[in-house]
Design an enzyme around this catalytic site. Structure first.
Site, short mmCIF file in Angstrom:
data_model
loop_
_atom_site.label_atom_id
_atom_site.label_comp_id
_atom_site.label_asym_id
_atom_site.label_seq_id
_atom_site.Cartn_x
_atom_site.Cartn_y
_atom_site.Cartn_z
N LYS A 158 -1.40 7.36 3.61
CA LYS A 158 -1.30 6.11 4.37
C LYS A 158 -2.22 6.21 5.58
CE LYS A 158 2.45 3.01 5.64
NZ LYS A 158 2.11 1.90 4.73
C1 LIG Z 1 -0.85 -0.55 0.81
C2 LIG Z 1 0.67 -0.44 0.80
N1 LIG Z 1 1.29 -0.38 -0.41
C3 LIG Z 1 2.65 -0.29 -0.48
C4 LIG Z 1 3.43 -0.24 0.66
C5 LIG Z 1 4.94 -0.09 0.49
O1 LIG Z 1 5.27 1.27 0.77
P1 LIG Z 1 6.72 1.65 1.32
O2 LIG Z 1 6.82 1.10 2.70
O3 LIG Z 1 6.74 3.15 1.32
O4 LIG Z 1 7.74 1.04 0.39
C6 LIG Z 1 2.83 -0.29 1.94
C7 LIG Z 1 3.69 -0.22 3.19
N2 LIG Z 1 3.17 -1.08 4.24
C8 LIG Z 1 3.63 -0.75 5.58
C9 LIG Z 1 2.72 -1.34 6.63
C10 LIG Z 1 2.88 -2.82 6.83
C11 LIG Z 1 2.01 -3.32 7.97
O5 LIG Z 1 1.76 -4.54 8.01
O6 LIG Z 1 1.57 -2.51 8.81
C12 LIG Z 1 5.09 -1.13 5.77
O7 LIG Z 1 5.67 -1.82 4.89
O8 LIG Z 1 5.66 -0.68 6.78
C13 LIG Z 1 1.43 -0.37 2.01
O9 LIG Z 1 0.78 -0.40 3.20
#
Ligand SMILES: Cc1[nH+]cc(COP(=O)(O)O)c(CN[C@@H](CCC(=O)O)C(=O)O)c1O
Length: 306
Positions: A158
């Site tokens: 991330k």
């Molecule tokens: C590209 C991406 N894909 C999938 C997810 C879902 O992952 P998880 O949170 O582990 O279920 C997130 C989280 N995106 C984070 C950032 C959002 C933002 O606008 O900044 C979040 O959901 O916190 C992503 O950034």
């Protein structure tokens, strides 16, 4: 806007919100060399509980690896700092944003002797895509921007710099009157949203792109797969979903720490299913919210209480 009592943990110290500043020549600001987490704490019957903190912490350390970034704090130190950040800001439910980045020392792409700075902030954050979105679903478009391949930038880390790809896709959608984008990978198959994983429902069975489709290994994705299997759904979590399959899906929904479980009702103005939150989506969304609000005592090991 936050009140001045709010505090942020920076490299082991709590500083006032307004004083939580970094040098403009910090490496991470210039080169996107940061890694972060997005975590939610929920106000449950047993008090404030952080959802799947240990899994987020695992991913936080994993994300640093491709960049030779050494996190200068232990898991225990980061856990205590996070709990204390939520306590000091008197937050019952909140969104928590840990970040580690190459700080200020020298510039040039190589981080050289730049320090690794770590901060943890928390703030109230309601429905990521709006309250109505959770209930009625959102309209999305398939972005003209493709997700970079994991072989180009590791999509399972991330990384702050990755989110310019997310911004390009998401802003293209919003510029065109949609609420969010769906991003295809360079093979042209469905990857995910700019900040979410994506699920499809067909004939009562559940599908979501496999981790090799250049997606983030989502923790909410993993939780929803578990909840679905516990409810007897057949889950296919290692498939390629073609762009064409989006139009013929019975249901589509996003998952994410911020997005939680958000139904998708239209893709490029093509109605999905009945054009609202589908029945399987509603079942899984209800299961998710019952879980995180601790209406059930299932998966108590997924919760870190304040
Ligand atoms: C590209 C991406 N894909 C999938 C997810 C879902 O992952 P998880 O949170 O582990 O279920 C997130 C989280 N995106 C984070 C950032 C959002 C933002 O606008 O900044 C979040 O959901 O916190 C992503 O950034």
């Amino acid at each position: 806007e936050r009140d001045s009592l709010d505090t942020i943990w920076m490299n082991g110290e709590f500083v006032d919100w307004d004083d939580a500043n970094v040098h403009v020549l910090s490496h991470g600001l210039h080169y996107g060399t940061g890694i972060f987490e997005g975590v939610r704490a929920y106000d449950t019957q047993e008090g404030t509980a952080i959802f799947r903190w240990e899994d987020h912490l695992d991913r936080f350390f994993q994300s640093a690896k491709p960049y030779d970034m050494e996190i200068p704090f232990s898991r225990e130190e980061l856990t205590e700092a996070t709990l204390e950040t939520v306590r000091r800001n008197d937050l019952k439910s909140c969104y928590i944003r840990p970040i580690a980045y190459y700080g200020y020392k020298s510039l040039g792409v190589s981080p050289g002797d730049c320090p690794t700075d770590v901060t943890i902030a928390a703030w109230p954050w309601g429905a990521y895509l709006g309250e109505d979105a959770l209930k009625n679903g959102i309209d999305v478009m398939v972005s003209s921007w493709r997700k970079h391949a994991s072989s180009q930038i590791p999509t399972n880390a991330k990384t702050t710099g990755l989110y310019v790809n997310s911004l390009l896709a998401g802003e293209e959608a919003r510029r065109n009157g949609y609420q969010e984008a769906i991003v295809l990978n360079k093979e042209g198959n469905v990857a995910e949203g700019p900040g979410e994983n994506i699920f499809m429902v067909n004939d009562g069975e559940i599908y979501t792109p496999g981790l090799s489709e250049s997606i983030l290994d989502g923790i909410t994705r993993d939780a929803v797969i578990t909840l679905a299997e516990e409810r007897g759904y057949e889950v296919h979590d290692n498939v390629s979903i073609s762009r064409g399959q989006l139009n013929t899906a019975d249901e589509l929904f996003f998952t994410g720490s911020a997005a939680e479980v958000t139904p998708i009702k239209q893709v490029d103005n093509v109605t999905i299913g009945e054009g609202t939150r589908g029945p399987v989506t509603e079942d899984l969304q209800q299961a998710f919210f019952d879980l995180v609000e601790r209406e059930t005592d299932a998966h108590d090991d997924w919760f870190t209480y304040l």
